[in-house]
Enzyme design. Structure first.
Site, PDB file in Angstrom:
ATOM      1  CG  HIS A 110      -1.864   1.126   1.309  1.00 17.28           C
ATOM      2  ND1 HIS A 110      -3.170   0.949   1.703  1.00 17.28           N
ATOM      3  CD2 HIS A 110      -1.753   2.449   1.039  1.00 17.28           C
ATOM      4  CE1 HIS A 110      -3.804   2.103   1.673  1.00 17.28           C
ATOM      5  NE2 HIS A 110      -2.948   3.048   1.283  1.00 17.28           N
ATOM      6  CG  HIS A 120      -1.047   7.062  -1.124  1.00 17.11           C
ATOM      7  ND1 HIS A 120      -2.304   7.121  -1.674  1.00 17.11           N
ATOM      8  CD2 HIS A 120      -1.195   6.410   0.053  1.00 17.11           C
ATOM      9  CE1 HIS A 120      -3.173   6.544  -0.869  1.00 17.11           C
ATOM     10  NE2 HIS A 120      -2.521   6.102   0.190  1.00 17.11           N
ATOM     11  CG  HIS A 130      -0.339  15.198   1.908  1.00 17.26           C
ATOM     12  ND1 HIS A 130      -1.281  15.472   0.942  1.00 17.26           N
ATOM     13  CD2 HIS A 130      -0.735  14.039   2.485  1.00 17.26           C
ATOM     14  CE1 HIS A 130      -2.220  14.529   0.947  1.00 17.26           C
ATOM     15  NE2 HIS A 130      -1.900  13.646   1.867  1.00 17.26           N
TER      16      HIS A 130
HETATM   17  O1  DOR Z   1      -3.570   9.321   5.616  1.00 15.71           O
HETATM   18  C1  DOR Z   1      -3.881   8.959   4.504  1.00 15.71           C
HETATM   19  N1  DOR Z   1      -3.404   9.579   3.408  1.00 15.71           N
HETATM   20  N2  DOR Z   1      -4.757   7.960   4.384  1.00 15.71           N
HETATM   21  C2  DOR Z   1      -5.280   7.613   3.190  1.00 15.71           C
HETATM   22  O2  DOR Z   1      -6.096   6.740   3.152  1.00 15.71           O
HETATM   23  C3  DOR Z   1      -4.912   8.359   1.979  1.00 15.71           C
HETATM   24  C4  DOR Z   1      -3.616   9.027   2.127  1.00 15.71           C
HETATM   25  C5  DOR Z   1      -3.333  10.057   1.042  1.00 15.71           C
HETATM   26  O3  DOR Z   1      -3.535   9.729  -0.120  1.00 15.71           O
HETATM   27  O4  DOR Z   1      -2.923  11.150   1.359  1.00 15.71           O
HETATM   28 ZN    ZN Z   2      -3.476   4.949   1.587  1.00 15.55          ZN
END
Ligand code: DOR
Ligand code: ZN
Length: 377
Positions: free
Chosen positions: A34, A36, A272
């Site tokens: 998992h 991103h 982020h």
């Molecule tokens: O904290 C998170 N950030 N949880 C998620 O499910 C998505 C992720 C994000 O894409 O920033």
């Molecule tokens: Zn996630």
């Protein structure tokens, strides 16, 4: 089972300065189930960190323009591959973002052609870029039936989005009201409960059948909600699902390090920029991919369970998803390691990694993957 036995042992310290033996272990190159990656400059900056540690990663589809079709997934996969340092063996496993317009034929074709690995269910507005997600499971019933038939896995962000449900109860309520129903309606669907955070999720997972798995992030193993909120708000610990009470963290640590087979590593590393985290309405997400493996090693070491680390990082997800084990290895050495304070992303500001600037005990040695190290600098 891996062909090559895992080794645990010690080695003489770097140079002649450290004379005692340093604990070390070698594991088959793991899977991040998992992660991103985002897009553009962010993608370019973060992919090499995952590619140097993991032989494959399940790539989340909640990009600004979500990955909703096989065609978009194919293009996104190519963009990711363009960021993988030359010489590194890394396989991004692509996910489709489910919504009310999901096309079962397109999804089945993408899966059968090997373009798509699985599909992700985001309850609408549960987290970052999830506004196009699913409001009612009946919207995607035809897709879930096809996925069940063809053996395509479903990953679920398991939180209720009912605004009357307290944020700390969202996971437990989702399990009770929605997940139970999905598993009853699609008994042969392979389902991963993503980033579990509660005792209730641990118990539900344990009582489930062999088609139910779960991932756990480093931050949910390392921190509780006091760490985020006592003495001031620490926005870099804010993620979705939110950190919970200590009893939940302890249950997660117990499960992860117990040798239980249907739980595996999924960092949920979610970059982020600092500006987007430290503001009046900060984004959810912890950026952990730089030192992810080392964080998990630290937790397993603290629990005296290093012999179970490779199951969690590698073997359990390989078995659950019938993935071929990598023939490469990562060496972990307990020699101390400094986490970078920040990472610059051209045009996007700075990222603050988990444990920014801290000294952590474990260091992954990527000598087998030297090109990745060089490209990161
Ligand atoms: O904290 C998170 N950030 N949880 C998620 O499910 C998505 C992720 C994000 O894409 O920033
Ligand atoms: Zn996630």
């Amino acid at each position: 089972m891996q062909n090559k036995p895992k080794r645990m042992g010690g080695r003489a310290g770097v140079g002649n300065r450290v004379r005692e033996m340093l604990p070390e272990l070698q594991i088959v190159r793991p899977n991040d189930m998992h992660v991103h990656f985002r897009e553009g400059a962010m993608l370019q900056s973060v992919v090499p960190y995952t590619a140097r540690q993991f032989c494959r990663a399940v790539v989340m589809p909640n990009t600004k323009i979500p990955i909703t079709t096989t065609d978009i997934a194919k293009k996104y996969k190519q963009e990711i591959m363009n960021c993988v340092p030359e010489g590194a063996t890394f396989d991004p496993l692509m996910m489709i973002y489910l919504n009310s317009s999901s096309n079962p034929d397109d999804i089945a074709q993408g899966f059968n052609d090997g373009v798509i690995f699985g599909a992700k269910l985001y309850p609408a507005n549960a987290t970052t870029n999830s506004q196009y997600g699913v409001s009612d499971i009946s919207e995607i019933s035809d897709v879930l039936s096809v996925m069940e038939q063809i053996g395509m896995p479903l990953s679920i962000h398991g939180e209720s989005v009912d605004k009357n449900v307290d944020i700390f109860d969202r996971e437990a309520v989702f399990i009770e009201k929605t997940l139970t129903k999905i598993l009853n309606d699609y008994p042969n669907l392979r389902v991963t409960m993503e980033h579990i955070t509660t005792v209730q999720a641990v118990e539900f997972l344990k009582s489930g059948g062999d088609k139910l798995g779960a991932t756990i992030t480093p931050q949910h193993l390392m921190y509780n909600r006091n760490d985020m909120l006592v003495g001031g708000i620490r926005p870099h610990y804010y993620c979705s699902p939110i950190l919970k009470r200590e009893e939940h963290r302890l249950a997660l640590r117990e499960l992860a390090t117990s040798g239980f087979k249907r739980v595996f590593l999924g960092t949920d590393s979610a970059p982020h920029s600092i500006d987007n985290k430290e503001c009046a309405c900060g984004c959810a997400g912890v950026f952990s991919s730089i030192n992810a493996l080392e964080f998990y090693a630290q937790v397993f070491d603290e629990e005296n369970a290093l012999d179970k680390l490779e199951d969690f990082t590698t073997n359990n997800s390989n078995s659950f998803h019938m993935l071929k084990p990598s023939d490469e290895f990562v060496q972990l050495i307990k020699s101390g390691n400094i986490v970078p304070k920040t990472i610059s992303v051209p045009g996007k500001g700075q990222l603050l990694p988990l444990c920014s600037g801290e000294i952590i005990p474990w260091r992954a040695d990527y000598e087998l993957n030297q090109k990745c190290v060089q490209s990161i600098g």
